[in-house]
Scaffold this active site. Structure first.
Site, mmCIF file in Angstrom:
data_model
loop_
_atom_site.group_PDB
_atom_site.id
_atom_site.type_symbol
_atom_site.label_atom_id
_atom_site.label_comp_id
_atom_site.label_asym_id
_atom_site.label_seq_id
_atom_site.Cartn_x
_atom_site.Cartn_y
_atom_site.Cartn_z
ATOM 1 N N ASN A 9 24.603 33.531 -37.932
ATOM 2 C CA ASN A 9 23.673 34.607 -37.588
ATOM 3 C C ASN A 9 23.811 34.887 -36.091
ATOM 4 O OD1 ASN A 9 21.552 36.370 -37.229
ATOM 5 N ND2 ASN A 9 19.945 34.839 -37.533
ATOM 6 N N TRP A 10 24.486 35.968 -35.768
ATOM 7 C CA TRP A 10 24.759 36.274 -34.359
ATOM 8 C C TRP A 10 23.547 36.817 -33.612
ATOM 9 C CZ3 TRP A 10 30.233 38.855 -33.640
ATOM 10 C CH2 TRP A 10 31.217 37.979 -34.103
ATOM 11 N N LYS A 11 22.520 37.213 -34.340
ATOM 12 C CA LYS A 11 21.328 37.798 -33.730
ATOM 13 C C LYS A 11 21.743 38.979 -32.827
ATOM 14 C CE LYS A 11 18.921 33.436 -34.261
ATOM 15 N NZ LYS A 11 17.928 32.489 -33.712
ATOM 16 N N HIS A 96 13.463 35.947 -41.510
ATOM 17 C CA HIS A 96 13.658 35.129 -40.313
ATOM 18 C C HIS A 96 12.419 35.221 -39.429
ATOM 19 C CE1 HIS A 96 15.413 33.515 -36.637
ATOM 20 N NE2 HIS A 96 16.418 33.058 -37.382
ATOM 21 N N GLU A 168 14.106 26.872 -42.408
ATOM 22 C CA GLU A 168 14.213 26.909 -40.951
ATOM 23 C C GLU A 168 12.861 26.572 -40.324
ATOM 24 O OE1 GLU A 168 17.677 29.620 -39.374
ATOM 25 O OE2 GLU A 168 15.898 30.794 -39.750
ATOM 26 N N SER A 213 18.858 24.931 -34.768
ATOM 27 C CA SER A 213 19.645 24.168 -33.790
ATOM 28 C C SER A 213 20.737 23.325 -34.437
ATOM 29 C CB SER A 213 18.719 23.292 -32.935
ATOM 30 O OG SER A 213 17.804 24.088 -32.209
ATOM 31 N N GLY A 234 22.762 29.634 -35.758
ATOM 32 C CA GLY A 234 22.476 30.642 -34.753
ATOM 33 C C GLY A 234 23.452 30.592 -33.597
ATOM 34 N N GLY A 235 23.011 30.068 -32.454
ATOM 35 C CA GLY A 235 23.819 30.067 -31.239
ATOM 36 C C GLY A 235 25.183 29.429 -31.387
#
Length: 256
Positions: A9-11, A96, A168, A213, A234-235
């Site tokens: 998920n690049w957001k 989300h 999540e 995370s 995510g990141g």
């Protein structure tokens, strides 16, 4: 047997240059991993078409980060399920916490989005989870049940066939603090057991990812848990080498 699924998920991150370089690099790093793990990336909407062109011919699927409730009409800035299907997206993230918090999306809104995606034959990735305060009050299970019940009551149990759940915990998202793997397994097992009470076959096949995370250091231990079927990353999904390491960890864990 459930096949592991890892989604990036690049957001609100990315560029034309990043999309092309990332996908070329990821394809090279996963070239020997055909059918070992299902993989998808969900870049911002504006880059979906570009990403699709670079993904063509690979086993990496295209995902998206949101969908609107409507098919068409005067809804400025929105994207429909039909449009996502048309562009080739497969996995669509809904629920989300960043959508719930910043865009005031309710459980009912999310259940209706789930229904829209199912109607178009797309795969919803339903995010559920509790806040830090709810966790400390031992309300995690109750919160997850409440969020699942909206889907069950509005769409029905069969809607979870060919769908994904991403647990999540809100306090672990973008904080660098992941939940303990044994705690994660406990909640994933509870979620599966809750669905089992509605439909045994669906509970046994539904993919339950963990998000919060996830990184190259903790991925292997997470994926070794029997009810953790993959991750919503995510990141750590913004760098192809790190994302590939996480994918390979999932493939190894579920192969054993």
């Amino acid at each position: 047997m459930r096949h592991p699924l890892v989604i990036g998920n690049w957001k609100l991150n990315g560029s034309k240059h990043m999309v092309s370089n990332f996908i070329i690099s990821l394809r090279n790093q996963l070239s020997n991993m055909i059918n070992c793990c299902n993989v998808a990336i969900a870049p911002p909407m504006i880059y979906l078409d570009r990403a699709k062109s670079y993904l063509t011919g690979s086993h990496i699927a295209l995902g998206a980060q949101n969908v609107d409730l409507h098919v068409s009409g005067a809804f400025t800035g929105e994207i429909s399920a039909k449009m996502l299907k048309d562009i080739g997206a497969k996995y669509i993230i809904i629920g989300h916490i960043e959508r719930r918090l910043y865009h005031k999306e309710s459980n009912e809104d999310i259940a209706n989005k789930f229904a829209c995606l199912k109607n178009e034959g797309l795969i919803p990735v339903l995010c559920i989870g509790e806040t830090k305060e709810e966790n400390e009050k031992d309300q995690t299970k109750a919160i997850c049940v409440r969020q699942l019940d909206y889907i069950l009551n509005i769409v029905g149990t069969q809607a979870f066939k060919n769908a994904v759940i991403a647990y999540e915990p809100i306090w672990a998202i973008a904080t660098g603090k992941s939940a303990n793997p044994l705690q994660i397994q406990k909640i994933h097992k509870f979620i599966r057991s809750y669905l089992f009470n509605h439909d045994q076959a669906i509970a046994e096949q539904v993919i339950i990812q963990y998000g919060g995370s996830v990184n190259a250091s903790n991925a292997a231990e997470l994926f070794n848990q029997p009810d953790v079927d993959g991750a919503l990353v995510g990141g750590a999904s913004l760098k192809a080498d790190i994302f590939a390491t996480i994918i390979k960890a999932a493939a190894r864990a579920k192969k054993n």
